[in-house]
Scaffold this active site. Structure first.
Site, mmCIF file in Angstrom:
data_model
loop_
_atom_site.group_PDB
_atom_site.id
_atom_site.type_symbol
_atom_site.label_atom_id
_atom_site.label_comp_id
_atom_site.label_asym_id
_atom_site.label_seq_id
_atom_site.Cartn_x
_atom_site.Cartn_y
_atom_site.Cartn_z
ATOM 1 N N HIS A 146 0.840 -1.216 0.000
ATOM 2 C CA HIS A 146 0.000 0.000 0.000
ATOM 3 C C HIS A 146 0.867 1.254 0.000
ATOM 4 O O HIS A 146 0.573 2.233 -0.685
ATOM 5 C CB HIS A 146 -0.889 0.059 1.257
ATOM 6 N N LYS A 159 -16.243 -7.008 5.513
ATOM 7 C CA LYS A 159 -15.046 -7.438 6.242
ATOM 8 C C LYS A 159 -15.174 -7.145 7.731
ATOM 9 O O LYS A 159 -15.772 -6.139 8.118
ATOM 10 C CB LYS A 159 -13.802 -6.710 5.694
ATOM 11 N N ARG A 177 -2.525 -6.113 -8.113
ATOM 12 C CA ARG A 177 -1.446 -7.107 -8.113
ATOM 13 C C ARG A 177 -1.627 -8.101 -9.242
ATOM 14 O O ARG A 177 -0.654 -8.572 -9.811
ATOM 15 C CB ARG A 177 -1.438 -7.853 -6.761
ATOM 16 N N SER A 218 -3.066 -7.643 3.300
ATOM 17 C CA SER A 218 -3.268 -7.428 4.737
ATOM 18 C C SER A 218 -3.691 -8.727 5.415
ATOM 19 O O SER A 218 -3.263 -9.018 6.536
ATOM 20 C CB SER A 218 -4.354 -6.367 4.966
HETATM 21 O O1 PNS Z 1 -9.132 -2.638 0.670
HETATM 22 P P1 PNS Z 1 -10.487 -3.071 0.131
HETATM 23 O O2 PNS Z 1 -11.347 -3.663 1.235
HETATM 24 O O3 PNS Z 1 -10.374 -3.979 -1.055
HETATM 25 O O4 PNS Z 1 -11.202 -1.712 -0.358
HETATM 26 C C1 PNS Z 1 -12.464 -1.781 -0.974
HETATM 27 C C2 PNS Z 1 -13.059 -0.363 -1.094
HETATM 28 C C3 PNS Z 1 -13.151 0.278 0.265
HETATM 29 C C4 PNS Z 1 -12.162 0.471 -1.975
HETATM 30 C C5 PNS Z 1 -14.470 -0.550 -1.715
HETATM 31 O O5 PNS Z 1 -15.223 -1.334 -0.858
HETATM 32 C C6 PNS Z 1 -15.163 0.772 -1.980
HETATM 33 O O6 PNS Z 1 -14.864 1.447 -2.940
HETATM 34 N N1 PNS Z 1 -16.123 1.168 -1.104
HETATM 35 C C7 PNS Z 1 -16.814 2.434 -1.232
HETATM 36 C C8 PNS Z 1 -18.316 2.272 -1.255
HETATM 37 C C9 PNS Z 1 -18.908 2.845 -2.524
HETATM 38 O O7 PNS Z 1 -18.798 4.006 -2.819
HETATM 39 N N2 PNS Z 1 -19.564 1.929 -3.296
HETATM 40 C C10 PNS Z 1 -20.265 2.259 -4.517
HETATM 41 C C11 PNS Z 1 -19.464 2.342 -5.783
HETATM 42 S S1 PNS Z 1 -18.258 1.128 -6.087
#
Ligand code: PNS
Length: 170
Positions: free
Chosen positions: A18, A42, A97, A134
């Site tokens: 990250h 999660k 990745r 993670s």
């Molecule tokens: O590290 P992660 O858990 O893979 O991150 C996922 C994340 C937080 C980037 C994803 O869940 C996200 O974009 N959440 C925001 C919620 C949102 O706006 N959703 C609607 C459009 S995608």
């Protein structure tokens, strides 16, 4: 021109992978918001506040983003694009990745563009970090493995104490 981007994620906890993406994104934008987003699918190990503190301490430890304003923030509810609108960001940064990561990210990138014309910028992981996640780091720490190759020192210490607390409870 001011270019503001948001780098969202669970960051539970932040890894060197990250940090590498954040450092490279910081060279592309004048302001970068690293945002700890609540992901309802999660069960996090660290609270949002702890994750923010670990990100700030990791940035201080590794000294990234010298010429860029870096903001560390949380988003506990609401759309990511609304956060982008609020801070004036026009881009979302995502690291990937593998092509599996891209398959997962592509529909989200398309929805975010539909909703608010926010573009997603995908940065390929450096191969030396390609296997870090993670969840694997937490597993290695819980089984007493050395995580210093994968996370900043401050995160390794937090993982050691969280693993010890979990063992004491069980
Ligand atoms: O590290 P992660 O858990 O893979 O991150 C996922 C994340 C937080 C980037 C994803 O869940 C996200 O974009 N959440 C925001 C919620 C949102 O706006 N959703 C609607 C459009 S995608």
């Amino acid at each position: 021109m001011s270019t503001i981007a948001v780098y969202p994620g669970s960051f539970d906890p932040i890894t060197l992978g990250h940090i590498d993406i954040a450092a490279r994104a910081a060279r592309l934008f004048s302001e970068l918001h690293i945002v700890v987003v609540h992901n309802p699918s999660k069960q996090p190990r660290f609270s949002s506040e702890e994750r923010v503190e670990l990100i700030r301490a990791s940035i201080a430890e590794l000294g990234i983003g010298a010429n860029t304003k870096i903001v560390v923030d949380t988003l506990d509810s609401g759309l990511l694009v609304d956060y982008c609108r609020m801070v004036g960001a026009t881009a979302l940064v995502k690291g990937f990745r593998t092509t599996m990561d891209l398959d997962y990210e592509l529909p989200m990138a398309q929805v975010n563009r539909d909703l608010a014309s926010v573009e997603s910028v995908f940065i390929p992981a450096d191969p030396i970090h390609g296997h870090i996640s993670s969840s694997l780091v937490k597993q290695v720490a819980d089984l007493n493995g050395d995580v210093l190759k994968y996370v900043p020192q401050v995160v390794a210490r937090a993982l050691a104490s969280s693993s010890a607390n979990r063992k004491a409870k069980n």
